[in-house]
Motif scaffolding. Structure first.
Motif, PDB file in Angstrom:
ATOM      1  N   GLU A  64       0.859  -1.188   0.000  1.00  0.00           N
ATOM      2  CA  GLU A  64       0.000   0.000   0.000  1.00  0.00           C
ATOM      3  C   GLU A  64       0.893   1.235   0.000  1.00  0.00           C
ATOM      4  N   ALA A  65       0.401   2.304  -0.610  1.00  0.00           N
ATOM      5  CA  ALA A  65       1.241   3.493  -0.719  1.00  0.00           C
ATOM      6  C   ALA A  65       0.421   4.749  -0.959  1.00  0.00           C
ATOM      7  N   VAL A 121      -5.116   1.895   3.575  1.00  0.00           N
ATOM      8  CA  VAL A 121      -5.529   1.193   2.357  1.00  0.00           C
ATOM      9  C   VAL A 121      -5.609  -0.317   2.563  1.00  0.00           C
ATOM     10  N   GLU A 122      -4.511  -0.925   2.994  1.00  0.00           N
ATOM     11  CA  GLU A 122      -4.467  -2.380   3.139  1.00  0.00           C
ATOM     12  C   GLU A 122      -5.436  -2.863   4.213  1.00  0.00           C
ATOM     13  N   CYS A 274     -11.276  -1.815  -4.117  1.00  0.00           N
ATOM     14  CA  CYS A 274     -10.910  -0.400  -3.976  1.00  0.00           C
ATOM     15  C   CYS A 274     -12.134   0.501  -4.094  1.00  0.00           C
ATOM     16  N   ARG A 275     -13.005   0.198  -5.056  1.00  0.00           N
ATOM     17  CA  ARG A 275     -14.217   1.007  -5.197  1.00  0.00           C
ATOM     18  C   ARG A 275     -15.121   0.851  -3.962  1.00  0.00           C
ATOM     19  N   ARG A 276     -15.176  -0.348  -3.421  1.00  0.00           N
ATOM     20  CA  ARG A 276     -15.975  -0.588  -2.222  1.00  0.00           C
ATOM     21  C   ARG A 276     -15.436   0.237  -1.048  1.00  0.00           C
ATOM     22  N   VAL A 277     -14.123   0.274  -0.899  1.00  0.00           N
ATOM     23  CA  VAL A 277     -13.508   1.070   0.168  1.00  0.00           C
ATOM     24  C   VAL A 277     -13.832   2.551  -0.012  1.00  0.00           C
ATOM     25  N   GLU A 278     -13.709   3.048  -1.233  1.00  0.00           N
ATOM     26  CA  GLU A 278     -14.019   4.460  -1.494  1.00  0.00           C
ATOM     27  C   GLU A 278     -15.473   4.782  -1.167  1.00  0.00           C
TER      28      GLU A 278
END
Length: 324
Positions: A64-65, A121-122, A274-278
């Motif tokens: 993650e970054a 993120v992770e 990623c979209r779910r997290v956003e």
């Protein structure tokens, strides 16, 4: 460019700063200049030689970054050079630059220090994808092992946001107090008989969901701690890879044992996560419903110190490498 490499499998002293060619983005990829990278248990396993990257992925660690887009590959749209972004990676964040599929970029949550977001993120992707997988919901009870760690401190708050009752294990009273400050309803010292404590707290019912980072050592006790139709999801193997499973007890509980990883999912699956997290997590972060856990920042060229700190067991929350 500079990158953190492993001279040979072993302890944190095997990490070294070396010069390597700067990667170039292919079709559908972007090149990002790294500003910060999270340290995760998977990095330690890779350093020790137990968790190699997927085929075709760089040997440079880092899942993650936070960074700034430097170049766009062919057919990339919706992003631009100079844009600050977060990224979910299969590897490569322990370097001055990394390449990542564009679908694995994430916007920054509003109102949060970008460096703080670098450590989210992770853990967010791991917790959301796994709680979706085992269908944790309102009114259920979840047991989170390693509650004071990066994954655990996020999982506590996300489970509470879902309406669950949250139990945790941790190794010291200060860590248990930290977990309670994040919303944990009950906390158990893992040096003691946490299984019996769970059964007392649930009046012998057991828990609906267990999120386990430990692996083999806890397998039998985890199954014994499940309620009817309970679900155990294993996401780590800190204490072994081979355990004994009492099939009769699992049958009696109508239980489910499942194991997942994030790193080896396809780019398409990672993009969906990623979209779910956003969509789900970032609004909770921005509104204050979820508060980022404790964070320790370590200079990029001191990655060995960051690894040693994580392995010490003294750390609460997340450790990130900061590239000055």
């Amino acid at each position: 460019m500079h990158a953190i490499a492993v001279s040979e499998p072993g302890g944190s002293e095997k990490l070294e700063l070396i010069s390597v060619p700067t990667p170039q983005p292919g079709p559908g990829e972007v090149l990002v200049r790294t500003q910060a990278a999270g340290i995760n248990r998977a990095d330690i396993l890779q350093r020790e030689g137990h968790y190699p990257p997927p085929p075709g992925v760089t040997d440079v660690m880092g899942l993650e970054a936070l960074g700034v887009i430097e170049a766009l590959g062919e057919a990339v749209s919706g992003h631009e050079v100079g844009e600050q972004t977060l990224a979910l990676l299969a590897g490569g964040a322990y370097a001055e630059y990394f390449v990542v599929p564009a679908g694995q970029l994430l916007s920054l949550p509003q109102g949060i220090d970008p460096l703080v977001a670098a450590g989210l993120v992770e853990v967010a992707a791991t917790v959301v994808s796994n709680f979706d997988h085992v269908k944790l919901g309102s009114g259920q009870t979840v047991l989170i092992h390693g509650g004071a760690g990066g994954v655990g401190s996020f999982a506590i708050q996300y489970a509470k946001a879902l309406g669950a009752r949250v139990f945790v294990t941790a190794g010291t009273q200060s860590k248990l107090d930290y977990c309670r400050s994040l919303g944990a309803d009950e906390g158990f010292d893992y040096h003691e008989d946490w299984h019996s404590a769970v059964m007392v707290a649930t009046q012998d019912r057991g828990v609906d969901v267990i999120l386990d980072i430990i692996g083999a050592k806890y397998l039998e006790m985890n199954v014994s701690s499940l309620a009817l139709d309970g679900r155990l999801v294993i996401i780590g193997m800190q204490k072994g890879t081979r355990g004994t499973l009492n099939i009769a007890e699992l049958l009696n509980r109508r239980g489910t044992v499942t194991a997942t990883n994030l790193r080896f999912r396809t780019p398409e699956q990672k993009a969906q996560i990623c979209r779910r997290v956003e969509q789900v997590v970032w609004p909770m972060i921005s509104s204050g419903q979820i508060v980022p856990g404790h964070q320790t920042r370590v200079p990029f060229d001191q990655a060995a110190r960051g690894h040693a700190l994580l392995e010490s067991g003294e750390q609460m929350g997340k450790i990130i490498l900061v590239n000055s």
